[in-house]
Design an enzyme around this catalytic site. Sequence first.
Site, PDB file in Angstrom:
ATOM      1  CG  HIS A  16      15.086  19.222  60.049  1.00 51.77           C
ATOM      2  ND1 HIS A  16      15.277  17.856  59.646  1.00 51.77           N
ATOM      3  CD2 HIS A  16      14.141  19.283  61.128  1.00 51.77           C
ATOM      4  CE1 HIS A  16      14.621  17.213  60.255  1.00 51.77           C
ATOM      5  NE2 HIS A  16      13.723  17.936  60.835  1.00 51.77           N
ATOM      6  CG  ASP A 117      16.500  17.033  56.672  1.00 50.76           C
ATOM      7  OD1 ASP A 117      16.621  18.067  57.165  1.00 50.76           O
ATOM      8  OD2 ASP A 117      15.611  16.244  57.159  1.00 50.76           O
TER       9      ASP A 117
END
Length: 477
Positions: A16, A117
């Site tokens: 990520h 996120d």
Amino acid sequence: MVELHVFFFPVMAHGHMIPILDMAKLFASRGVHSAIITTPLNAPAFAKTVQKSNDSGFQMSIKVVEFSKLSGLPEGCENADQLPSAMLPKFFNATRMLQIQVEQLLEEYRPSCLVADMFFPWATDSAAKFDIPTLVFHGSSFFASCASEQVRLHKPFKNLKHDLDEFFVPNIPHEVKLCLSSIPPFEREETDKELAKLQTESKEAELRSYGVIVNSFYELEPDYADHYKNVLNRRAWHIGPLSLSNRSTEEKAQRGKKASISEAKCLEWLNFRCSNSVLYVCFGSICKFPGKQLHEIAIGLEASQQQFIWVVTYANGDEEIEEWMPKGFEERIEGKGLIIRGWAPQVLILDHKAIGGFVTHCGWNSTLEAISAGVPMVTWPSFAEQFYNEKLITEILGIGVAVGAKEWVLGTGGGNIKREAVETAVKTIMVGEEAKERRNRAKVLKEMARKAVEEGGSSHSDLNALIQELDLFHSSG
Ligand code: UDP
């Protein structure tokens, strides 16, 4: 026009952090002030890119929040790749501790938007307290987002009893079958309350957010980009492949962690090989196979008689004993196979013309990096949304061959794949007429990917549209 200031907040895992750093850099290159929120021990992974971007006249910065002292995890543990898989739910849960510090930052700087996120569902509400819109980042494909949402909503597997029993993913544009064991246990039986809760909260937060930002490009999965927006009613912008923002050898080589091999050595090894003659084997930043599975991979690779670069990361403890390595293996593969223990400069490798195939765990970054390089894949999914990505690669795009992994296992790669299956899949992807056709299809997608990020391309235009919309929102606020 008021200057846009966007905060980017990736979960502390390389799968990520890497695409969000690329994204922040891309926004900065369009005149946005991009700030990345991260923890002290992860900050160095962003520092060089931020510095280079500032040197080029763009505005990037890092905002640091404390983590390991508050998390209850071992001291110094600030990244998912440092933990055994059994501790991952605890890690994700501990990230909730960051909320107060993140809210302080949002209050102090009042950014125009927060890109958060999906692992931080609370961040959407934190930003809303200060009237800041949130864009959610999953880090997955449109296909996986659509298919997993339909499976989650309709539970088409609920009457199945045996692991290998199959079901059709309902309401999606293609006929896609999955087997029961490839659904995460926390979705099947709600065994892991922490992960099940996180998933529900994440889905709910997404619906309250301003929209979703997707690392993909329209031409790759048009049916699913449309399905996501028109059937699932999500606001979404596709701005990928993000990895293509790395143009120089240095940018391609230095992503995530420090590579365990120099770019020069890696390129020297590859430069000696013919086009499409080398297989690249790597299972991402989290998946670590037990020694027994590494042993089968080694024998399968050798039996396939293909040249290869194999990135080996160990399950805890295995690095000491290396018992997995077949006797005399490294001597026998000398000149034919290169083993990288640790971290590889993956994009640099995939982009080299010698690479003709990629054995991958189907993490979305790896998948998209292979597509951007025109490389067909042997698919070996393990967890997260990887079983969906496998279906996209093998059945919808026709650029991959499945090794036969069927079981969703967090982090350690369920495995139990035998040497014969490895050998067969590798030969199928590397040699023969069908392999050529598959590779040609992959090369077509590579060209489409590159066009998408050029001026006038679908991803370039969608990023323009998003920035314009944020500008309007910000100016009218
Ligand atoms: N990666 C790398 N070198 C490695 C292993 C991984 O550069 O040795 C990078 C890879 O290029 C990708 C990311 O780490 O950008 C992994 O993301 P992915 O979504 O494929 O898998 P995850 O690690 O999240 O399971």
